[in-house]
Design an enzyme around this catalytic site. Sequence first.
Site, PDB file in Angstrom:
ATOM      1  N   GLY A 132     -42.156   0.351  17.853  1.00  0.00           N
ATOM      2  CA  GLY A 132     -43.058   1.057  18.654  1.00  0.00           C
ATOM      3  C   GLY A 132     -44.466   0.731  18.493  1.00  0.00           C
ATOM      4  N   ALA A 133     -45.156   0.615  19.563  1.00  0.00           N
ATOM      5  CA  ALA A 133     -46.411  -0.092  19.474  1.00  0.00           C
ATOM      6  C   ALA A 133     -47.512   0.733  18.644  1.00  0.00           C
ATOM      7  CB  ALA A 133     -47.084   0.046  21.015  1.00  0.00           C
TER       8      ALA A 133
ATOM      9  N   ASN B  72     -43.299  -2.169  28.788  1.00  0.00           N
ATOM     10  CA  ASN B  72     -42.672  -1.413  27.955  1.00  0.00           C
ATOM     11  C   ASN B  72     -41.243  -1.815  27.877  1.00  0.00           C
ATOM     12  OD1 ASN B  72     -42.628   1.273  26.332  1.00  0.00           O
ATOM     13  ND2 ASN B  72     -41.085   2.017  28.003  1.00  0.00           N
ATOM     14  N   LYS B  73     -40.386  -1.109  27.086  1.00  0.00           N
ATOM     15  CA  LYS B  73     -39.174  -1.561  26.711  1.00  0.00           C
ATOM     16  C   LYS B  73     -38.318  -1.997  28.119  1.00  0.00           C
ATOM     17  CE  LYS B  73     -37.722  -2.036  23.502  1.00  0.00           C
ATOM     18  NZ  LYS B  73     -37.600  -3.644  23.010  1.00  0.00           N
TER      19      LYS B  73
ATOM     20  N   ASP C 243     -46.337  -0.790  25.550  1.00  0.00           N
ATOM     21  CA  ASP C 243     -46.752  -1.377  24.591  1.00  0.00           C
ATOM     22  C   ASP C 243     -48.102  -2.006  25.032  1.00  0.00           C
ATOM     23  OD1 ASP C 243     -43.446  -1.187  24.257  1.00  0.00           O
ATOM     24  OD2 ASP C 243     -44.419  -2.185  22.417  1.00  0.00           O
TER      25      ASP C 243
END
Length: 374
Positions: free
Chosen positions: A59-60, A262-263, A252
């Site tokens: 997680g960023a 992002n993911k 992110d």
Amino acid sequence: MGNGNINYCHEENEVRTLIWDRASLKLIDQRKLPFKEEYVVCNTCREVADAISDMVVRGAPAIGVTAGYGVALASLEFNGDGRDKFISYIKDSIKVLSKTRPTAVNLFWALGRMEKVLDCSKNLKLDEIKINLAKEAEKIERQDLNINFKIGENGKKIFDRYKNKIKILTHCNAGALATSGYGTAIGVIRSLDREGKIEKVIVDETRPCLQGARLTSWELYKEKIPFHIITDNMAGYFMSKGEIDTVIVGADRVSLNGDTANKIGTLGLSIMAKYYSIPFYIAAPISTIDTSIESGKYIPIEQRGENEVREVMGTKIIPEYMPVKNPAFDVTPCGNITAIITEKGVIEPPFKENIKKIVTSADNTDKETGADKR
Ligand code: MRU
């Protein structure tokens, strides 16, 4: 709570993502959740770097905070003599940490802050520099917690106009586990739930590492927020049935024009949400915005190991002779994003113009108040 000036604190009995005791860093092992709540103890910078690469912590924002402590640990490890040797030891450690994961810009942002402290402390005694580095890492953690709480409060206001309870889809884990606590996207969900405004959270399982099914659901379960888990390919079905009012995810790295990494899977969700006219929100701290890059095509996308795709929780589902690919993130174009929820306010299109404004005003406020950047 709810006033921007109030400091948010950890709650009693809260399971902590990371625990720093000024000699070691304990990280909850996110690879083992929700079945085991075990901590990995890092005593060295190398152990911190491995924990980030191996996704013990992920997680960023959490990666950034952890890296800060990695630098603090590197300074404690140093038992040589001489200022120059110390400084080059810390700079090398920062390099090691910067190689762990390429996409989340918070890593580089936090390392930049640590390096700045080092550069500004050059005339101090080594023990004093060590204290300053530890203090900076602690400050990054403390600030992150408050920032998440503010993101939650700002995000909550968007939904003031909704008369009914809300059904929210989220992807991956942008919760307490991905931050110092409270979370970004999950922070918004928490804040809404505290006002009784959540009907249900629809949790994407998030293959290959299952951060949604294992981590987001674990957080929501502990908080007693109603949810159900779906496999990633079910999101379109639920959108088409009117079962999703809005999508909120973390980030992110956000580029200057608002494109957002992002993911993996976030891009597809954004396309489906646009098709069904479902508002699509990003919740992220200002530190996730990388104003040095114009658009998403410059965001480096991490390619992870094949085993994450070949296996589910250690059980092989694809034989070795079959080829696989594993990009960990994708980029959602700014045109698919309704708004970006930050601690400084909600950024709406046109993103480039408004991102510049909010980042500059964040810089100015901090200068006026004497606070650090952000
Ligand atoms: O690979 P991960 O688990 O580190 O990816 C995490 C995400 O994509 C999150 O959505 C993002 O970092 C935001 S966390 C507040």
